[in-house]
Enzyme design. Structure first.
Site, PDB file in Angstrom:
ATOM      1  N   ASP A 160       0.868  -1.178   0.000  1.00 57.23           N
ATOM      2  CA  ASP A 160       0.000   0.000   0.000  1.00 57.23           C
ATOM      3  C   ASP A 160       0.897   1.218   0.000  1.00 57.23           C
ATOM      4  O   ASP A 160       1.992   1.202   0.572  1.00 57.23           O
ATOM      5  CB  ASP A 160      -0.910   0.001   1.234  1.00 57.23           C
ATOM      6  CG  ASP A 160      -1.971  -1.089   1.196  1.00 57.23           C
ATOM      7  OD1 ASP A 160      -2.365  -1.488   0.092  1.00 57.23           O
ATOM      8  OD2 ASP A 160      -2.411  -1.521   2.275  1.00 57.23           O
TER       9      ASP A 160
ATOM     10  N   ASP B 117      -7.001  -1.767  -4.249  1.00 58.38           N
ATOM     11  CA  ASP B 117      -8.052  -1.450  -3.277  1.00 58.38           C
ATOM     12  C   ASP B 117      -9.069  -0.482  -3.884  1.00 58.38           C
ATOM     13  O   ASP B 117     -10.280  -0.644  -3.709  1.00 58.38           O
ATOM     14  CB  ASP B 117      -7.454  -0.829  -2.012  1.00 58.38           C
ATOM     15  CG  ASP B 117      -6.539  -1.769  -1.248  1.00 58.38           C
ATOM     16  OD1 ASP B 117      -6.683  -3.001  -1.392  1.00 58.38           O
ATOM     17  OD2 ASP B 117      -5.668  -1.268  -0.510  1.00 58.38           O
TER      18      ASP B 117
END
Length: 194
Positions: free
Chosen positions: A142, A161
């Site tokens: 991330d 995501d």
């Protein structure tokens, strides 16, 4: 075809909806969206690891966005930390379910939504399979934090995501509008069963 009654089923009547678009075009839309977003996710993660490893968060847009590397052992938005193997199996199940539905797909909205969800699931599954610490337990990369560094305001996320959220939202919208993945409308199905 029943010619005695003048019944011509090849031409839609006023009471019958037009035939949905051919499945081949919808498959192409789903696959194109999935490949483009999967490639974007993969490339951005490679760049993030190469440039953000060990660096302080990079402030952009006056602090609206921060770029920083986070290795996430959980699900989207850092939920379910420590259950990486289960999340890997869920992602694999999502991929299989989408592949199963492809031959029946005739809705452009569903094709795009499922393509985005497929790309997101594959993007994060790729990290879980090929990244450390081990197969099916790899940590997802991330690198985007909004309105504050370190996920202080909103959890740190990635392209996969985002694709899952947008694709899921589009699928919910299609369901709310009464449009089914096979190109039919739920109101037409209700009339048929009544």
């Amino acid at each position: 075809m029943n010619t005695e009654r003048g019944d011509d089923r090849d031409t839609p009547t006023e009471s019958e909806p037009a035939t949905p678009a051919p499945p081949a075009r919808r498959r192409l839309l789903l696959i194109s969206a999935a490949l483009a977003v999967f490639a974007a996710d993969l490339v951005t993660k490679i760049i993030a690891v190469a440039t953000l490893e060990g660096e302080a968060p990079i402030r952009l847009l006056g602090g609206a966005v921060y770029l920083q590397l986070v290795r996430n052992p959980g699900a989207a938005f850092s939920m379910a930390t420590g259950m990486t193997w289960l999340l890997s199996l869920v992602a694999l199940g999502v991929v299989v379910a989408i592949i199963w539905i492809i031959p029946k797909l005739r809705s452009a909205g569903w094709a795009l939504g499922l393509g985005l969800v497929l790309a997101g699931a594959l993007g994060n599954l790729t990290d879980r399979v090929f990244r450390a610490p081990s197969v099916l337990q790899g940590h997802v990369i991330d690198f985007v934090s909004v309105f504050g560094p370190n996920g202080e305001v909103w959890p740190v996320f990635n392209v996969a995501d985002s694709a899952i959220c947008v694709g899921g939202g589009l699928i919910v919208l299609m369901a709310m509008l009464g449009r089914d993945y096979d190109g039919t409308h739920t109101s037409a199905k209700a009339k048929e069963t009544a």
